[in-house]
Scaffold this motif. Structure first.
Motif, mmCIF file in Angstrom:
data_model
loop_
_atom_site.group_PDB
_atom_site.id
_atom_site.type_symbol
_atom_site.label_atom_id
_atom_site.label_comp_id
_atom_site.label_asym_id
_atom_site.label_seq_id
_atom_site.Cartn_x
_atom_site.Cartn_y
_atom_site.Cartn_z
ATOM 1 N N LYS A 182 -2.663 15.723 -15.372
ATOM 2 C CA LYS A 182 -1.906 16.093 -14.175
ATOM 3 C C LYS A 182 -0.389 15.940 -14.416
ATOM 4 O O LYS A 182 0.400 16.753 -13.939
ATOM 5 C CB LYS A 182 -2.360 15.185 -13.016
ATOM 6 C CG LYS A 182 -2.035 15.708 -11.660
ATOM 7 C CD LYS A 182 -2.944 16.849 -11.265
ATOM 8 C CE LYS A 182 -2.578 17.464 -9.938
ATOM 9 N NZ LYS A 182 -3.299 18.727 -9.738
ATOM 10 N N SER A 187 0.397 4.231 0.000
ATOM 11 C CA SER A 187 -0.022 5.454 0.710
ATOM 12 C C SER A 187 0.681 5.605 2.058
ATOM 13 O O SER A 187 0.649 6.669 2.664
ATOM 14 C CB SER A 187 -1.541 5.479 0.887
ATOM 15 O OG SER A 187 -1.917 4.508 1.831
ATOM 16 N N PHE A 224 -3.262 9.361 -8.014
ATOM 17 C CA PHE A 224 -3.246 10.735 -7.472
ATOM 18 C C PHE A 224 -2.516 10.781 -6.129
ATOM 19 O O PHE A 224 -1.876 11.773 -5.800
ATOM 20 C CB PHE A 224 -4.664 11.310 -7.377
ATOM 21 C CG PHE A 224 -5.131 11.874 -8.704
ATOM 22 C CD1 PHE A 224 -4.542 13.022 -9.227
ATOM 23 C CD2 PHE A 224 -6.120 11.250 -9.448
ATOM 24 C CE1 PHE A 224 -4.942 13.539 -10.459
ATOM 25 C CE2 PHE A 224 -6.522 11.751 -10.687
ATOM 26 C CZ PHE A 224 -5.928 12.901 -11.186
ATOM 27 N N THR A 225 -2.600 9.689 -5.364
ATOM 28 C CA THR A 225 -1.826 9.637 -4.117
ATOM 29 C C THR A 225 -0.339 9.703 -4.437
ATOM 30 O O THR A 225 0.413 10.474 -3.844
ATOM 31 C CB THR A 225 -2.127 8.321 -3.353
ATOM 32 O OG1 THR A 225 -3.513 8.300 -3.046
ATOM 33 C CG2 THR A 225 -1.319 8.209 -2.075
ATOM 34 N N SER A 266 0.772 13.052 -5.402
ATOM 35 C CA SER A 266 0.802 14.028 -4.300
ATOM 36 C C SER A 266 2.178 14.047 -3.623
ATOM 37 O O SER A 266 2.492 14.958 -2.870
ATOM 38 C CB SER A 266 -0.296 13.729 -3.280
ATOM 39 O OG SER A 266 0.059 12.575 -2.533
ATOM 40 N N GLU A 270 -7.495 12.141 -16.902
ATOM 41 C CA GLU A 270 -7.287 13.090 -15.775
ATOM 42 C C GLU A 270 -5.853 12.980 -15.260
ATOM 43 O O GLU A 270 -5.204 13.981 -14.976
ATOM 44 C CB GLU A 270 -8.243 12.800 -14.601
ATOM 45 C CG GLU A 270 -9.690 13.177 -14.818
ATOM 46 C CD GLU A 270 -10.388 12.274 -15.814
ATOM 47 O OE1 GLU A 270 -10.068 11.062 -15.857
ATOM 48 O OE2 GLU A 270 -11.239 12.769 -16.574
ATOM 49 N N VAL A 271 -5.395 11.738 -15.144
ATOM 50 C CA VAL A 271 -4.031 11.533 -14.643
ATOM 51 C C VAL A 271 -3.024 12.104 -15.645
ATOM 52 O O VAL A 271 -2.082 12.809 -15.273
ATOM 53 C CB VAL A 271 -3.757 10.036 -14.367
ATOM 54 C CG1 VAL A 271 -2.275 9.790 -14.098
ATOM 55 C CG2 VAL A 271 -4.592 9.548 -13.188
ATOM 56 N N SER A 320 -5.556 2.649 -10.195
ATOM 57 C CA SER A 320 -6.799 3.384 -9.935
ATOM 58 C C SER A 320 -6.432 4.862 -9.830
ATOM 59 O O SER A 320 -5.307 5.202 -9.449
ATOM 60 C CB SER A 320 -7.431 2.920 -8.629
ATOM 61 O OG SER A 320 -6.582 3.256 -7.557
ATOM 62 N N ASP A 321 -7.386 5.738 -10.176
ATOM 63 C CA ASP A 321 -7.101 7.170 -10.059
ATOM 64 C C ASP A 321 -6.694 7.505 -8.635
ATOM 65 O O ASP A 321 -5.824 8.341 -8.416
ATOM 66 C CB ASP A 321 -8.323 8.002 -10.478
ATOM 67 C CG ASP A 321 -8.294 8.297 -11.976
ATOM 68 O OD1 ASP A 321 -7.443 7.698 -12.678
ATOM 69 O OD2 ASP A 321 -9.111 9.114 -12.441
ATOM 70 N N SER A 322 -7.321 6.832 -7.665
ATOM 71 C CA SER A 322 -7.003 7.198 -6.284
ATOM 72 C C SER A 322 -5.549 6.851 -5.952
ATOM 73 O O SER A 322 -4.834 7.645 -5.351
ATOM 74 C CB SER A 322 -8.029 6.583 -5.313
ATOM 75 O OG SER A 322 -7.501 5.475 -4.667
ATOM 76 N N GLU A 323 -5.082 5.663 -6.390
ATOM 77 C CA GLU A 323 -3.666 5.335 -6.134
ATOM 78 C C GLU A 323 -2.734 6.293 -6.887
ATOM 79 O O GLU A 323 -1.751 6.788 -6.333
ATOM 80 C CB GLU A 323 -3.349 3.879 -6.535
ATOM 81 C CG GLU A 323 -1.831 3.628 -6.500
ATOM 82 C CD GLU A 323 -1.389 2.167 -6.398
ATOM 83 O OE1 GLU A 323 -2.201 1.321 -5.964
ATOM 84 O OE2 GLU A 323 -0.226 1.885 -6.726
ATOM 85 N N ASP A 377 0.857 -1.183 0.000
ATOM 86 C CA ASP A 377 0.000 0.000 0.000
ATOM 87 C C ASP A 377 0.898 1.240 0.000
ATOM 88 O O ASP A 377 1.430 1.637 1.032
ATOM 89 C CB ASP A 377 -0.876 -0.024 1.272
ATOM 90 C CG ASP A 377 -1.602 1.281 1.472
ATOM 91 O OD1 ASP A 377 -1.662 2.099 0.522
ATOM 92 O OD2 ASP A 377 -2.110 1.498 2.594
#
Ligand SMILES: [Zn+2]
Length: 351
Positions: free
Chosen positions: A237, A181, A214-215, A218, A233-234, A209-212, A179
């Motif tokens: 960015k 994150s 974008f994390t 960040s 979207e990615v 996944s977009d969430s992974e 993980d």
């Protein structure tokens, strides 16, 4: 054109030390080990690693965890293999190399993480001191399976040995595990210490996944490796953040990291290169298991995407600013690139 691609001064930014060891180098080490301890149960690398290179993604990670790390587990084997890898890249016309490796303990031989890193760095320093054409640096990788504690050990080693040639930190390992994150404070500390940050990114659909993604973004990485399964979207960015992309065409196509892409022509290099919004650094990833040297990656983009000599040279030169090298080394590299361009008359060639 193959000969031109070999002569072209190239910069390699995404090469794993263990994966860059040639099959015959591994064989040599195996022979040595076998003669010292005949009871060794490891099989000959010539039998374990297929002659035509690894083509099955399921065979890829176990090859390292079960085999290569069991063979390269002493100071002398780390020195020998690192030296061989440096010489191989240099012979292919690479003028600057950032090798990466995950610091690991080898309890069976008593080789500690710290000693492992010191051994690799000493070998690199000796090489740099004796070689005028290619300079190398080291990136230390956090493995996705690492816990918080292990990841801190890697960041601490990277910080401690920055002056000795560690230029950055990486996130790597089996994309189906771990993980990422949990590593936010680690990457933050590495960046604050002036180290570069590169991350294996969107390698398989399951880790994209977009969430992974974008994390991971960040953490403000300077560079990303692979970048295969990205939503629009990615991608937007990535352009906004001006991240440099380490694209490994042969590796991706050979083990089908995108099942929809079966030929070099369909690789996402084409899209990023045509749009020209992000720096692209062609990379080999693991030349020891995919058998495609960096010069061959440049030849592939000539053959399948139509890049001519001047475009190949511009592609190679564009990578200078994406390195984690210090200012003087970047100046040296620009000089090497310009000298080559002038000698070849590439400035006069129409695009
Ligand atoms: Zn990689």
């Amino acid at each position: 054109m193959k000969e031109f691609c070999k002569r072209l001064p190239k910069i390699e930014l995404h090469a794993h030390l263990s994966g860059s060891i040639r099959r015959d180098t591994l064989h040599h080490i195996w022979q040595q080990k076998k003669s010292e301890s005949p009871e060794l149960t490891l099989e000959d690398p010539l039998l374990v690693i297929p002659e035509e290179g690894v083509k099955d993604i399921n065979a890829f990670f176990p090859l390292f965890s079960k085999y290569i790390y069991a063979l390269i587990n002493t100071v002398s084997t780390v020195e020998f293999s690192t030296r061989a890898v440096l010489n191989d890249f240099c012979a292919d016309g690479v003028v600057y190399l950032e090798l990466r490796t995950t610091p690991r303990d080898f309890p069976e031989t008593g080789l500690t993480k710290q000693k492992y890193v010191e051994t690799v760095l000493n070998t690199i320093s000796e090489f740099n001191a004796s070689n005028g054409e290619m300079k190398a640096r080291l990136i230390l990788s956090i493995d996705r399976r690492d816990d918080v504690e292990k990841a801190w050990e890697t960041v601490e080693l990277a910080k401690r040995y920055k002056k000795e040639g560690v230029s950055g930190v990486d996130l790597c390992g089996d994309p189906l595990k771990g993980d990422p994150s949990i590593f936010a404070p680690h990457f933050d500390a590495a960046k604050s210490a002036g180290l570069g940050l590169t991350i294996h990114f969107a390698e398989l659909p399951q880790s994209s996944s977009d969430s992974e993604l974008f994390t991971l973004l960040s953490y403000n990485p300077d560079r990303l490796g692979h970048v295969i399964h990205c939503s629009e979207e990615v991608k937007k960015k990535l352009v906004e953040k001006k991240v440099a992309l380490e694209l490994c065409i042969s590796c991706n196509v050979q083990i089908k990291m995108n099942p929809a892409v079966t030929t070099h022509k369909e690789h996402h290099f084409g899209e990023w290169w045509r749009e020209g919004n992000c720096t692209v650094a062609l990379s080999t990833d693991d030349v020891g298991v995919f058998y495609s040297e960096l010069s061959n990656e440049y030849w592939i983009v000539h053959e399948h995407f139509g890049l001519g000599k001047r475009q190949l040279w511009e592609l190679a030169k564009g990578v200078v600013d994406a390195t984690f090298a210090e200012k003087e080394e970047k100046e040296r590299l620009k000089g090497v690139m310009d000298k080559f361009g002038a000698a070849e008359g590439l400035w006069q060639i129409d695009m």
